[in-house]
Design a protein around this motif. Structure first.
Motif, mmCIF file in Angstrom:
data_model
loop_
_atom_site.group_PDB
_atom_site.id
_atom_site.type_symbol
_atom_site.label_atom_id
_atom_site.label_comp_id
_atom_site.label_asym_id
_atom_site.label_seq_id
_atom_site.Cartn_x
_atom_site.Cartn_y
_atom_site.Cartn_z
ATOM 1 N N GLN A 1 -33.102 -34.085 2.129
ATOM 2 C CA GLN A 1 -32.514 -35.254 2.783
ATOM 3 C C GLN A 1 -33.538 -36.376 2.894
ATOM 4 N N MET A 2 -34.764 -36.022 3.256
ATOM 5 C CA MET A 2 -35.828 -37.020 3.371
ATOM 6 C C MET A 2 -36.077 -37.708 2.035
ATOM 7 N N PHE A 3 -36.096 -36.934 0.947
ATOM 8 C CA PHE A 3 -36.316 -37.510 -0.382
ATOM 9 C C PHE A 3 -35.214 -38.496 -0.753
ATOM 10 N N ILE A 4 -33.946 -38.108 -0.540
ATOM 11 C CA ILE A 4 -32.824 -38.972 -0.916
ATOM 12 C C ILE A 4 -32.824 -40.252 -0.084
ATOM 13 N N MET A 5 -33.068 -40.133 1.220
ATOM 14 C CA MET A 5 -33.077 -41.328 2.068
ATOM 15 C C MET A 5 -34.194 -42.292 1.672
ATOM 16 N N ASN A 6 -35.400 -41.781 1.475
ATOM 17 C CA ASN A 6 -36.529 -42.634 1.122
ATOM 18 C C ASN A 6 -36.404 -43.209 -0.284
ATOM 19 N N ASN A 7 -35.649 -42.532 -1.140
ATOM 20 C CA ASN A 7 -35.478 -42.976 -2.521
ATOM 21 C C ASN A 7 -34.329 -43.965 -2.669
ATOM 22 N N ASN B 1 -40.387 -27.107 16.609
ATOM 23 C CA ASN B 1 -39.571 -27.409 15.427
ATOM 24 C C ASN B 1 -38.384 -28.311 15.773
ATOM 25 N N ILE B 2 -38.465 -29.019 16.913
ATOM 26 C CA ILE B 2 -37.359 -29.885 17.348
ATOM 27 C C ILE B 2 -37.638 -31.322 16.909
ATOM 28 N N ILE B 3 -36.789 -31.829 16.014
ATOM 29 C CA ILE B 3 -36.901 -33.196 15.525
ATOM 30 C C ILE B 3 -36.140 -34.113 16.477
ATOM 31 N N GLU B 4 -36.823 -35.069 17.067
ATOM 32 C CA GLU B 4 -36.168 -35.997 17.998
ATOM 33 C C GLU B 4 -35.500 -37.121 17.214
ATOM 34 N N ASN B 5 -34.511 -36.735 16.414
ATOM 35 C CA ASN B 5 -33.792 -37.673 15.559
ATOM 36 C C ASN B 5 -32.526 -36.982 15.071
ATOM 37 N N CYS B 6 -31.575 -37.770 14.538
ATOM 38 C CA CYS B 6 -30.356 -37.198 13.958
ATOM 39 C C CYS B 6 -30.548 -36.834 12.500
ATOM 40 N N ILE B 7 -31.636 -37.329 11.910
ATOM 41 C CA ILE B 7 -31.895 -37.123 10.488
ATOM 42 C C ILE B 7 -33.352 -36.727 10.298
ATOM 43 N N CYS B 8 -33.675 -36.265 9.099
ATOM 44 C CA CYS B 8 -35.046 -35.842 8.797
ATOM 45 C C CYS B 8 -35.877 -37.034 8.326
ATOM 46 N N ALA B 9 -36.094 -37.974 9.229
ATOM 47 C CA ALA B 9 -36.959 -39.109 8.919
ATOM 48 C C ALA B 9 -38.400 -38.621 8.824
#
Length: 314
Positions: free
Chosen positions: A103-109, A175-183
């Motif tokens: 997901q991080m790759f697709i968003m940043n790309n 392992n808790i990401i304080e976001n809705c997405i894998c920024a």
């Protein structure tokens, strides 16, 4: 979490998305509007793609570029919004290690791919207005193919290191990401390693790609405006500017939300942590929902193509 024998440390095998840590009630109030926006984005872009594919009169470079933009919008939406809705509706917060970095790759790309597509579309309008006699020989189907290859290659090569650098970090404990997405920054700060390289590289790449695109878009429209002001014929200036109207509106949608997100993120001490998170999510769906509608409403050929397809289906 995977526990190593003989050690008290743990290695993260999945993450938990914690969307709105200060305003958890936002999940319930936003779930329905976000679902409707997602359906609108998917339906409108699918309709646009089908119309351009089936209508021979729309088989032109400008509409091929618009199709490319619609594909980017749909991929971004499908990458981000379904998982966010699963968190909102069913509290399915876990996301696997590999899925997170994909997901991080697709968003940043794909986000800089969109800005680069806007740049190519601005060049298309520049040639159409400033060099109309040369337009058929410059903006060809072959030009669109070369531009698409450039867009994909440039952004993939420059943004791929972002998720690669983050995936190579050592994640232990939280392992808790304080976001809705894998920024990238939200994920990498969970690492036990030094993440300064990740931050610097993302900052340089983001400002280089998006910054250069917007500067060149601004220059294109400066040349267009200068050429339009020289037109003497009655109504010629308005007609010329109307051909750029849809494209300019799309750029405003894309850049406005992005700039608001950047400024709120920079001023995060003065605004709630949840505001940049919300804007980040909305930036993946609002432009995608509005882009095809703006072109559909403002472009006569697309409206006519949709009506012809609807009449055929009756």
């Amino acid at each position: 979490m995977i526990l190593y024998n003989g050690s008290s440390s743990t290695e993260v095998s999945e993450f938990l998305l914690n969307c709105f840590i200060r305003s958890p009630s936002w999940q319930h109030s936003l779930s329905l509007p976000l679902s409707l926006l997602f359906l609108l984005a998917m339906g409108a872009n699918a309709t646009l793609l089908i119309t351009i594919r089936l209508e021979a009169s729309l088989h032109k470079p400008m509409y091929y570029l618009l199709s490319f933009l619609s594909i980017l919008d749909m991929v971004l939406c499908l990458t981000v919004i379904p998982k966010v809705l699963l968190v909102f509706w069913f509290d399915l917060r876990p996301i696997s290690f590999s899925a997170c970095f994909l997901q991080m790759f697709i968003m940043n790309n794909f986000l800089p791919m969109e800005s680069c597509t806007f740049l190519v579309m601005a060049y298309d309008r520049y040639v159409a207005i400033c060099h109309p006699l040369h337009y058929p020989s410059i903006i060809t189907d072959q030009f669109v193919v070369k531009a698409s290859i450039f867009i994909v290659a440039r952004n993939t090569l420059l943004t791929a290191p972002i998720p690669i650098l983050s995936a190579r970090l050592h994640y232990c404990g939280n392992n808790i990401i304080e976001n809705c997405i894998c920024a990238n920054l939200s994920v990498s700060k969970l690492s036990c390693d030094n993440v300064i390289l990740n931050k610097i590289y993302q900052l340089i790449v983001a400002w280089t790609l998006l910054g250069s695109d917007f500067i060149l878009i601004f220059l294109s429209y400066s040349f267009i405006l200068r050429a339009v002001m020289k037109l003497k014929a009655k109504g010629a200036a308005a007609k010329a500017l109307s051909t750029c109207g849809s494209h300019f509106i799309l750029i405003l949608f894309f850049s406005t939300i992005l700039l608001v997100f950047i400024f709120t993120h920079m001023a995060k001490k003065k605004v709630s942590h949840d505001v940049p998170v919300l804007l980040n999510v909305l930036h993946h769906v609002i432009p995608a929902a509005l882009n095809p509608i703006v072109y559909g409403v403002r472009t006569k050929e697309i409206k006519q193509g949709i009506w012809r397809l609807l009449r055929k289906g009756q």
